[in-house]
Design an enzyme around this catalytic site. Structure first.
Site, mmCIF file in Angstrom:
data_model
loop_
_atom_site.group_PDB
_atom_site.id
_atom_site.type_symbol
_atom_site.label_atom_id
_atom_site.label_comp_id
_atom_site.label_asym_id
_atom_site.label_seq_id
_atom_site.Cartn_x
_atom_site.Cartn_y
_atom_site.Cartn_z
ATOM 1 N N HIS A 122 0.941 -1.116 -0.008
ATOM 2 C CA HIS A 122 -0.061 0.005 0.113
ATOM 3 C C HIS A 122 1.062 1.180 -0.064
ATOM 4 O O HIS A 122 2.135 1.281 0.564
ATOM 5 C CB HIS A 122 -0.865 0.181 1.229
ATOM 6 N N ASP A 199 3.139 -4.851 7.642
ATOM 7 C CA ASP A 199 1.925 -4.139 7.822
ATOM 8 C C ASP A 199 0.685 -5.106 7.974
ATOM 9 O O ASP A 199 0.553 -5.709 6.991
ATOM 10 C CB ASP A 199 1.947 -3.256 6.671
ATOM 11 N N GLN A 202 -4.543 -5.530 6.726
ATOM 12 C CA GLN A 202 -5.321 -6.338 6.238
ATOM 13 C C GLN A 202 -5.321 -7.686 7.004
ATOM 14 O O GLN A 202 -6.046 -8.593 6.416
ATOM 15 C CB GLN A 202 -5.132 -6.443 4.641
ATOM 16 N N LYS A 225 -10.277 -0.800 10.749
ATOM 17 C CA LYS A 225 -10.507 -2.020 9.910
ATOM 18 C C LYS A 225 -10.825 -3.344 10.586
ATOM 19 O O LYS A 225 -10.919 -4.252 10.093
ATOM 20 C CB LYS A 225 -9.220 -2.115 8.996
ATOM 21 N N CYS A 363 -4.654 2.540 -3.829
ATOM 22 C CA CYS A 363 -3.326 2.780 -3.181
ATOM 23 C C CYS A 363 -2.323 2.146 -3.302
ATOM 24 O O CYS A 363 -1.542 1.740 -2.103
ATOM 25 C CB CYS A 363 -3.669 3.275 -1.433
#
Ligand code: PMP
Length: 404
Positions: A122, A199, A202, A225, A363
């Protein structure tokens, strides 16, 4: 497994009608909807507890502080960190990565050094590193991917060098749903003494996370999220690393003593938390974590995997359907294109049928460039989505296809 009908009752927005049709919300990769429990806890805190944290001797300030610090402990338990002082509250994944890029850059990166990122990152796990590399005269190196969206692990091993200072990689791609072999990525980097940032924006909403088992050095995610409020996120860092990093921002909370001649900094985690934190949001995040924990992250994973498999099978039946990303190692995200229909047109027409999907580059422009496309339509699933909603998506795509 949990009772999906009962779960959906916790999310009032799912009862909404859009253009007179039941809302089918499949944009969970961008943000998730909030259960009543989270919103009500935050309203209750504003109505009944509100006071600034850490600095007050009075009752409300103590109570707000207790809630805020209990939230840190809830996050620690959720991601299995060793200590609550390794949990830094930020505004979200983006701020977590910017914090690390600044502080790590100041402490450890020099001219000629290299930072590794992957092709499927991202923008928020690319641009902060570019900015830091520019400041420090360092270079950004990119781990390539295969055509079906898997990391090229051989190329990765070759890219690790004496110059590599940090590896930054997403756990799950927000475009392709690829679940990266992060344990292998970390192990290979550690063989050379190189730390790794994962990261987790997600992955945290979809699977159990154990930062100690992964052995990652840093891990970032966003509250919104994972069914929590906007404006709050987390940077986890191993204490041994965080102790060595300088603060990101200056101000209240992050100091021990301030003199015009010299300021000394607070202990972890406060050294990295300048100013009034969003203590209502941290509480909201903790309630969201309690919510998913009560459902069971393993149950959520199983439900979403079944849904994603079903959706993939159904979408593949559509003529001229092109699904991007790997068929296995796959999480609750499906990116696709249908014939020559522009993703923006498809997304707009699906919206008219009550279906919320995301369209565009998500993104991740470098990834789009690698795939040779401008953008995709992305359906991303959450714990409250149903097979009936997948059927609605598939039927609506067929309808749009007929219009063209
Ligand atoms: N990384 C990934 C993989 C993401 O999907 C996102 C959000 N789309 C981010 C980082 C940025 O998260 P936020 O906007 O909450 O800071």
């Amino acid at each position: 497994m949990y009772d999906i009908t009962k779960v959906r009752e916790d999310f009032p927005i799912l009862q909404r009608k859009i253009y007179n049709r039941p809302l089918v919300y499949l944009d969970n990769g961008a943000t998730t909807q909030k259960p009543r429990q989270v919103v009500e806890a935050m309203v209750d805190e504003y109505y009944n507890v509100n006071a600034n944290v850490h600095r007050g001797v009075h009752f409300l300030s103590q109570q707000a502080t207790d809630l805020h610090e209990a939230s840190r402990e809830t996050v620690r338990r959720f991601i299995h960190a060793r200590s609550a002082s390794e949990i830094l509250f930020t505004r979200g994944t983006t701020e977590s990565i910017n914090l690390l890029a600044f502080s790590f850059g100041e402490a450890f990166v020099h001219e000629g050094d290299e930072i590794l990122v992957s092709t499927m990152e991202h923008h928020s796990n690319i641009v902060p590193w570019q900015m830091m590399c520019q400041r420090k005269g360092a270079r950004l190196k990119v781990i390539p991917i295969s055509d079906d969206g898997l990391l090229d692990m051989e190329a990765y091993a070759q890219l690790l060098s004496e110059q590599t200072r940090l590896v930054c990689c997403t756990h799950v791609s927000n475009v392709l749903g690829t679940v990266n072999p992060v344990a292998d990525i970390i192990r290979l980097a550690h063989q050379r003494g190189i730390p790794v940032l994962i990261d987790g924006a997600q992955s945290v909403p979809h699977m159990p996370i154990d930062v100690q088992a992964l052995d990652c050095d840093f891990f970032a995610f966003s509250g919104h999220k994972v069914y929590g409020p906007t404006g709050v996120g987390v940077l986890y860092g191993k204490e041994t690393w965080l102790e060595q990093l300088p603060p990101y921002q200056g101000g209240g909370e992050m100091i021990k003593t301030v003199r015009f001649e010299k300021t000394t900094y607070n202990d972890l985690p406060y050294k990295f938390e300048a100013g009034t934190p969003d203590y209502v949001a941290t509480h909201g995040l903790a309630v969201a974590i309690d919510y998913v924990t009560a459902l069971g992250m393993d149950n959520i994973l199983a439900h979403e995997q079944q849904l994603t498999r079903y959706a993939t099978q159904q979408l593949q039946q559509i003529d001229n359907m092109r699904i991007f990303g790997p068929t296995d190692h796959h999480d609750a995200v499906i990116s696709f294109l249908v014939g020559h229909i522009h993703p923006l047109d498809l997304g707009t027409l699906l919206d008219r049928l009550g279906i919320a999907v995301r369209t565009g580059h998500h993104c991740a422009e470098p990834l789009m460039h690698r795939l040779g496309i401008e953008g995709t339509v992305r359906a991303s699933f959450a714990l409250y989505n149903t097979t009936a909603e997948v059927d609605a998506l598939v039927a609506s795509i067929r309808r749009v296809q007929q219009m063209f």
